[in-house]
Design a protein around this motif. Sequence first.
Motif, PDB file in Angstrom:
ATOM      1  N   ASP A  81      35.718  -2.084  57.400  1.00 28.15           N
ATOM      2  CA  ASP A  81      34.878  -1.057  56.758  1.00 28.15           C
ATOM      3  C   ASP A  81      33.461  -1.578  56.507  1.00 28.15           C
ATOM      4  O   ASP A  81      32.472  -0.895  56.785  1.00 28.15           O
ATOM      5  N   TYR A 108      39.486   2.990  59.829  1.00 30.28           N
ATOM      6  CA  TYR A 108      38.324   2.408  59.157  1.00 30.28           C
ATOM      7  C   TYR A 108      37.152   3.381  59.265  1.00 30.28           C
ATOM      8  O   TYR A 108      37.038   4.131  60.241  1.00 30.28           O
ATOM      9  N   SER A 110      32.828   3.994  57.856  1.00 27.93           N
ATOM     10  CA  SER A 110      31.649   3.595  57.090  1.00 27.93           C
ATOM     11  C   SER A 110      31.553   4.419  55.807  1.00 27.93           C
ATOM     12  O   SER A 110      32.302   5.375  55.598  1.00 27.93           O
ATOM     13  N   LYS A 114      33.485   8.001  54.666  1.00 24.64           N
ATOM     14  CA  LYS A 114      34.456   8.024  53.574  1.00 24.64           C
ATOM     15  C   LYS A 114      34.111   9.077  52.534  1.00 24.64           C
ATOM     16  O   LYS A 114      34.999   9.632  51.877  1.00 24.64           O
TER      17      LYS A 114
END
Length: 688
Positions: A81, A108, A110, A114
């Motif tokens: 991340d 995952y 960035s 998110k």
Amino acid sequence: MSSTTNDGSLSRSRIWKVSLLPTLLIVATLVAASIQASRLFEQSLRPDLRAKAETLAQTVALQFHRAADLGIPVNRLGAADAYLDDAAQGHEEIRYIGFASPDGHLLYASRDLKAKPASFFDKVLKAHALEEARGLARLDGDLDLVHPVVSRGRVIGQLHLGIDATYAEQRLQEIHTDVLITLFVTALVTVEVLMALMGLLVIRPLRLLRRLLELGGAGDFTRQARVRLHDEATRALASAGRLVRGLNRRHAALDERAAPELATLGERFRFGDPKAPAALEEPGTSDLRLPLFVFLFGSELSRSFWPLFVKRLYQPGPYFSESFMVALPMSLWVTAMVVCTPLAGRLLNTRSSRVAMLVGMVPAGLGLFMTGLASSLTELFFWRVVTAGGYGIVTTTALLHVARTSKQSHGARSMGVFVGASTAASVCGTAIGGILADRIGYAATFGVASALVGLAMALVLLLAPDLGPVRAREEGEPRAMAAYLGILKRGRVLLFILLAAMPARLVLTGFLFYLTPLRLHAMGFTEAAIGRLMMGYFIVTVFATPVVSLLADRHGWHRGMMLVGGGLSGLGVLLFASAGGSWQLLAAVLLVGLGQALAATPLLASIPPLFAEECAGFGLDSLLSVFRMIERVGSLVGPLLAAALLGASGFVRSTHVIGVGMLALTAGLAAYLFLRSLPPTTPTPKAP
């Protein structure tokens, strides 16, 4: 007087007509070239944007590929991340980066990805399923680029890069804006150069020829005009000069036997020395316009990047902060200008305007060149002071020259020559300086600035007339310092300066040059956008200055325009404090610019009639010098006052204080001018 006035009006109209056509041709050619270049750039921008995103995806995918080759499962990469966050930074067009498993499960992401709702990635997958172009899908104004990550012949995951779909349009809009600014600067420079050259090389020689013929018609053959160039107008002037010299030689060749005839001839005509005839000069307000414009153009090249240049040399220390050290050159600049301002008047009285201009340009050009080579803040501050001292001498000399050569009925219009040249140079220097610094670097840009100052010196030598000293100090006349102290003791003069001049400088340096960039940066504006928005101030000043000058002189609205200008400046500051969008902010800056143009242009022209007694007692030079010194103190106090208000109460309240203060001081100026306009009261005689 009327004929002279009409002649001047006709000359200005001819200059405008002659300057307008080549300016339009040059701008039209540049417009055609700019349109073609914009089309080519637009065609290549979008493909290049996708190619850049694909290159970034390949670079990011390589790390996942290496981890898989080392036997590390892709679902157990703890720092993935943070790695995606770092990869997304520094790329304005990339909204997010995510890594998903082959079955479409997001592993995952960035920080920006998110922050989106969980259903967003499901929409991304559906958009790719429906999109005809493989690998690129459009969703909610963004483009999602998918890039497979392969290890040992099998797909271990997919990278998703969110591309801002509006990025290309924003860049194109910025490019079009920069093109328009460049075209405007080109037109402005062309008009300035053509108008100055027409006035100096055509109108002025023809006026001298007309004056020479008038003197000859009146029987005066004692003068002849000096010819510096060899064009059609000056050749006609040289022919008239040769005729005058021939008459003087023939008169000197007459022997004593013709004494009675010489006496009779002397009653009708006047002859001069054929070896050293008196020079015929007709000083004008536009004599120094072109050298002044070129000089200020070079001096303003560093305005857009100066704080960045100072930060580059800053070294952290225990005593002074970075913000203080970046602001210190502004204070040193104003201080050096104030100290050197009286020297300009002294040089003008003992030498000439040409000598005074050259004396100021030499240290200014040297200071600009050495500033670009400075390797420490100490060197930078020293050469900044040297540059500012020369700058103060040049600008004050030009101001005094305009004040001395202008007619009383054309005071504001004549001052508009100075204000217009300085404002046009500010527009051009701010725009071109940033482009040069980005292309060739800071040091080379200062070198270009120094070269422009050298060109201005050559123009002074070539075009400016050598009129000699204006006057010598007579016996019993107060010295400069005594005159300054005497003026400062006059309360009405000091009060007028504090009410009329200081507020305008406080708004300019405190609000526009200090608070405005900080506010726009806090609102998310880029440095380029901040520069373009602030340039609106200079642009509106360029257009408003000649109109204000003409109306003030024609209708006698000097005082009224000063009051309206102060009110508009205050309202513009208040509007800026509450503005939230780009157009509202631009309207506020334009309003401040219009107010400053209304207030500043007729301000200097209103001093002689308001303070005729002080002009007669101390001299106009001393009065204007004191005026400029106190005005520049306002430039020094402006950023410091704005910084203190900003630290104590925040941006909105500090801006409100400046805006309301400007309105209050304008109201005080209105009361002052009203009381000055009242007739003096005389005591009523007592009845016998």
